[in-house]
Design an enzyme around this catalytic site. Structure first.
Site, PDB file in Angstrom:
ATOM      1  N   LYS A  33      -0.363  11.563   5.483  1.00 32.03           N
ATOM      2  CA  LYS A  33      -0.035  10.482   6.425  1.00 32.03           C
ATOM      3  C   LYS A  33       0.592   9.294   5.696  1.00 32.03           C
ATOM      4  CE  LYS A  33      -3.040   7.536   7.273  1.00 32.03           C
ATOM      5  NZ  LYS A  33      -3.471   6.178   6.793  1.00 32.03           N
ATOM      6  N   LYS A  85       0.836  -1.210   0.000  1.00 30.24           N
ATOM      7  CA  LYS A  85       0.000   0.000   0.000  1.00 30.24           C
ATOM      8  C   LYS A  85       0.868   1.255   0.000  1.00 30.24           C
ATOM      9  CE  LYS A  85      -3.525   2.697   0.046  1.00 30.24           C
ATOM     10  NZ  LYS A  85      -4.620   2.716   1.024  1.00 30.24           N
TER      11      LYS A  85
END
Length: 286
Positions: free
Chosen positions: A235, A167
């Site tokens: 983030k 990811k």
């Protein structure tokens, strides 16, 4: 089968709804009572807390903003879930956090998998997410039918934490493409070329991408309603940079994309879609 779904935000809410449509009994919890009520309106059930949601569940799914929230919720899932429970954390978090969750879960007989997703809000609504899964292969096989209600590309990529590493790679590529599409729009417009025609051509050639397919027209129109917020991509880029440091590799373009995303956030665009990187490139150019 009963599925507890913790975290009913932009991504979690449509994912939980798709599980209801697939015939599962879904018990949801979110810090927002309004989101829980939305799930109930779609045929799911609401819970007053994490412990209540997971108590009778066969599968638990968490879709939370960041590692700290997972670190808070995971011990509750493990403590109140039955032995043999499948625990799918579909949040995007640090790989080391996923490895910690897997260890804590295994000690209690809970089968934990990290299963972050790609595809944005549209993919969550349509049930066409790409899902990258880390963990035990047998646990992945057991969870595969549930994941099939949420996505179309579902791949076991390795041991615990591997899903999160993939990811991170996904997010650095997505951020880079958004930045380059933004630069292409600025170049076309500054040169007096119709950006619609220009990007239509790019989308049909080697430069084509899923991002060009679904975002080029909204970017040209400067429509940045969030499908995935700059704040969250900021983030995620931090996770990618940290993963590179842990692996001992240099990713110079990733570092530049991380700074571009950070600039968007610093300029007050954190609540906008990550395609709003165009606003940063425009500001560079006056």
């Amino acid at each position: 089968m009963t599925i507890a779904f913790i975290g009913l935000g932009i991504m979690g809410s449509p994912m939980a709804a798709n599980l209801v449509k697939a015939g599962y009994d879904v018990v949801g919890y979110d810090v927002s009572a309004e989101r829980v009520a939305e799930l109930e309106a779609r045929g799911g059930k609401g819970a007053a807390g994490v412990a209540e949601a997971v108590a009778d569940a066969d599968v638990v799914i968490t879709m939370l903003p960041d590692s700290p929230q997972v670190e808070e919720v995971a011990p509750v899932v493990v403590a109140h879930g039955a032995s043999g429970l499948i625990y799918l954390d579909m949040s995007t978090i640090r790989p080391d956090t996923s490895r910690w969750v897997a260890r804590e879960a295994a000690a209690k007989g809970v089968r934990a998998l990290d299963a972050p997703v790609s595809g944005g809000e549209r993919g969550a609504v349509d049930g066409t997410l790409s899902i990258m899964v880390g963990g035990d292969p047998e646990d992945f096989a057991a969870a595969r039918p549930v994941l099939g209600a949420l996505g179309t590309t579902i791949v076991h990529v390795g041991p615990p934490g591997a899903g999160q590493t993939v990811k991170a790679a996904n997010q650095l590529v997505v951020g880079g493409i958004y930045g380059l599409v933004a630069e292409a729009i600025v170049l076309l417009e500054a040169s007096g070329v119709d950006p619609v025609a220009g990007l239509d051509v790019l989308a049909g050639g080697l430069a084509g991408s899923r991002i060009l397919d679904i975002k080029r027209h909204t970017m040209i129109k400067r429509e940045f309603a969030p499908g995935f917020r700059i704040d969250l991509h900021h983030k995620d880029m931090g996770i990618a940079v940290a993963a590179a440091r842990e692996a001992g590799v240099a990713l110079p373009l990733t570092a530049q994309v991380a700074q571009l995303v950070a600039a968007a956030r610093a300029q007050g665009h954190g609540s906008l879609d990550h395609s709003a990187l165009l606003k940063v490139v425009e500001r560079f150019n006056g």
